[in-house]
Scaffold this active site. Structure first.
Site, PDB file in Angstrom:
ATOM      1  N   ASN A 112      35.836  38.194  38.854  1.00 13.97           N
ATOM      2  CA  ASN A 112      36.131  38.144  40.289  1.00 13.97           C
ATOM      3  C   ASN A 112      34.866  38.286  41.127  1.00 13.97           C
ATOM      4  O   ASN A 112      34.112  39.254  40.968  1.00 13.97           O
ATOM      5  CB  ASN A 112      37.061  39.315  40.668  1.00 13.97           C
ATOM      6  CG  ASN A 112      38.485  39.087  40.242  1.00 13.97           C
ATOM      7  OD1 ASN A 112      38.772  38.199  39.446  1.00 13.97           O
ATOM      8  ND2 ASN A 112      39.387  39.899  40.772  1.00 13.97           N
ATOM      9  N   ILE A 113      34.695  37.341  42.038  1.00 14.10           N
ATOM     10  CA  ILE A 113      33.504  37.356  42.894  1.00 14.10           C
ATOM     11  C   ILE A 113      33.909  37.086  44.342  1.00 14.10           C
ATOM     12  O   ILE A 113      34.492  36.042  44.641  1.00 14.10           O
ATOM     13  CB  ILE A 113      32.488  36.287  42.417  1.00 14.10           C
ATOM     14  CG1 ILE A 113      32.017  36.625  40.994  1.00 14.10           C
ATOM     15  CG2 ILE A 113      31.302  36.202  43.379  1.00 14.10           C
ATOM     16  CD1 ILE A 113      31.246  35.518  40.317  1.00 14.10           C
ATOM     17  N   ASP A 114      33.610  38.027  45.200  1.00 11.43           N
ATOM     18  CA  ASP A 114      33.865  37.862  46.630  1.00 11.43           C
ATOM     19  C   ASP A 114      32.629  38.238  47.442  1.00 11.43           C
ATOM     20  O   ASP A 114      32.129  37.454  48.251  1.00 11.43           O
ATOM     21  CB  ASP A 114      35.070  38.726  47.048  1.00 11.43           C
ATOM     22  CG  ASP A 114      35.460  38.509  48.496  1.00 11.43           C
ATOM     23  OD1 ASP A 114      34.917  37.589  49.134  1.00 11.43           O
ATOM     24  OD2 ASP A 114      36.311  39.257  49.014  1.00 11.43           O
ATOM     25  N   ASP A 152      45.307  38.356  44.873  1.00  8.61           N
ATOM     26  CA  ASP A 152      44.351  39.381  44.457  1.00  8.61           C
ATOM     27  C   ASP A 152      44.864  40.754  44.922  1.00  8.61           C
ATOM     28  O   ASP A 152      45.194  40.931  46.101  1.00  8.61           O
ATOM     29  CB  ASP A 152      43.003  39.050  45.126  1.00  8.61           C
ATOM     30  CG  ASP A 152      41.861  39.867  44.590  1.00  8.61           C
ATOM     31  OD1 ASP A 152      41.937  40.328  43.438  1.00  8.61           O
ATOM     32  OD2 ASP A 152      40.856  40.022  45.328  1.00  8.61           O
ATOM     33  N   GLY A 206      35.181  43.297  40.799  1.00  8.49           N
ATOM     34  CA  GLY A 206      33.936  43.901  41.288  1.00  8.49           C
ATOM     35  C   GLY A 206      32.690  43.343  40.626  1.00  8.49           C
ATOM     36  O   GLY A 206      31.778  44.087  40.281  1.00  8.49           O
ATOM     37  N   GLU A 228      46.496  45.941  36.029  1.00 10.72           N
ATOM     38  CA  GLU A 228      45.238  46.706  35.930  1.00 10.72           C
ATOM     39  C   GLU A 228      45.482  48.093  35.360  1.00 10.72           C
ATOM     40  O   GLU A 228      46.443  48.773  35.710  1.00 10.72           O
ATOM     41  CB  GLU A 228      44.568  46.813  37.309  1.00 10.72           C
ATOM     42  CG  GLU A 228      43.264  47.622  37.269  1.00 10.72           C
ATOM     43  CD  GLU A 228      42.407  47.490  38.529  1.00 10.72           C
ATOM     44  OE1 GLU A 228      42.490  46.455  39.224  1.00 10.72           O
ATOM     45  OE2 GLU A 228      41.656  48.435  38.811  1.00 10.72           O
TER      46      GLU A 228
END
Ligand code: G3H
Ligand code: 13P
Ligand code: ZN
Length: 311
Positions: free
Chosen positions: A256-258, A82, A214, A134
């Site tokens: 994306n999940i954190d 990541d 995000g 990106e």
């Protein structure tokens, strides 16, 4: 089953109108919580490791934990870097067994972003590894890079074809209003992602997988629990889940999940310690914390990503 790349996952997700969850891992309980949920729901999975995670837990420990998860679950799992910040970081992960890397040169000028991304793609493809790049910058904090809301910028759709063509990247993260961390939007305002930008990008890149960073939704029940048990997360606001679900039905193949995992884990530990002030065996409070991560990931797989049953 060995670790897989994201190639097949994304092709199926694109056609099927769902997305794959990319969850950040930093220790054993996080790996177990995520992968147990995915196994119960037969969901394909991306486990991702940041530069900070490698510094915290050590590349080899994380690698072995993920290999153990592949063995235990039998699921197609991709191991992804990541926010790789340089060619060297990407190379080290490619050489060290990752199946996917992100080179994040989005803060660099367009031509420089192309140049560094191209270099990573050449090295990665030679070893059978896929690359996420990106365009556009998100506000928020990742490792030591802190991008303020004023310095963030939406992806310019008119740049994406040239970028993908010149770099050869396999997927593209774009900026449409999400940001990292738990404080994404001003409290009281109505968060709205720029679906017009996503649609324009998708029109220019038919069939090409798009990535959203995000994308934690910061469920208020967890914020309230943290606040109730001695924390202070006043003003934390995330991305509405119905907008993420909509994005997943379009060209977005990786979400994306954190932060939501951090919230679930921290809320559980705070609650447990408040209710059992005399306990000091880490297994006692990490067991419900792992279960809280599992419940959060199961909810994301079913209600946001729509990838249950797709492994
Ligand atoms: O985008 C950032 C991820 O949430 C990883 O966070 O750099 O603190 O490990 P980290
Ligand atoms: P969140 O902070 O919204 O969970 O985003 C995580 C992320 O984008 C990791 O790359
Ligand atoms: Zn990110």
């Amino acid at each position: 089953m060995a670790l897989v790349t994201t190639k097949d996952m994304f092709a199926k997700a694109y056609d099927g109108g769902y997305a794959i969850g990319a969850f950040n891992v930093n220790n054993m309980e996080i790996v177990q919580g995520i992968t147990e949920a995915a196994m119960d729901l037969n969901a394909p999975l991306i486990l991702q490791v940041s530069k900070g995670a490698r510094a915290y837990a050590n590349h080899t420990y994380l690698m072995k934990l993920v290999e153990a998860a592949v063995e235990e679950t039998g699921l197609p799992i991709a191991l992804h870097l990541d926010h790789g910040d340089s060619f060297e970081t990407c190379k080290s992960c490619i050489d060290g067994g990752f199946t996917s890397v992100m080179i994040d040169a989005s803060s660099k000028p367009f031509a420089e972003n192309i140049e560094i991304t191209r270099k990573v793609v050449e090295y990665a493809h030679d070893k059978g590894v896929v690359v996420e790049a990106e365009l556009g910058t998100l506000a928020g904090v990742e490792d030591e890079v802190n991008v303020s809301a004023e310095d963030s910028s939406y992806t310019k759709p008119e740049e994406v074809e040239e970028f993908v063509e010149k770099t050869g990247c396999d997927s593209l993260a774009i900026a449409i209003g999400t940001s990292h961390g738990a404080y994404k939007f001003k409290p009281g305002t109505k968060p709205q992602l720029r679906f017009d930008v996503l649609e324009e990008v998708s029109k220019r890149l038919p069939g090409f997988p798009i990535v959203l960073h995000g994308s934690s939704s910061v469920p208020q029940e967890f914020v309230e629990k943290i606040n109730k048990f001695g924390g202070n997360m006043a003003g934390a606001v995330g991305v509405p889940e119905d907008q993420l679900r909509h994005a997943a039905s379009l060209s977005v193949c990786k979400i994306n999940i954190d932060s939501d995992l951090r919230l679930a884990m921290t809320a559980s530990i705070r609650e447990y310690m408040a209710e059992h002030p005399d306990h000091f065996d880490p297994r006692q409070y990490l067991k419900p914390a792992r279960q809280a991560i599992k419940d959060m990931v199961a909810h994301k797989i079913v209600d946001v990503l729509g990838c249950n049953g797709k492994a």
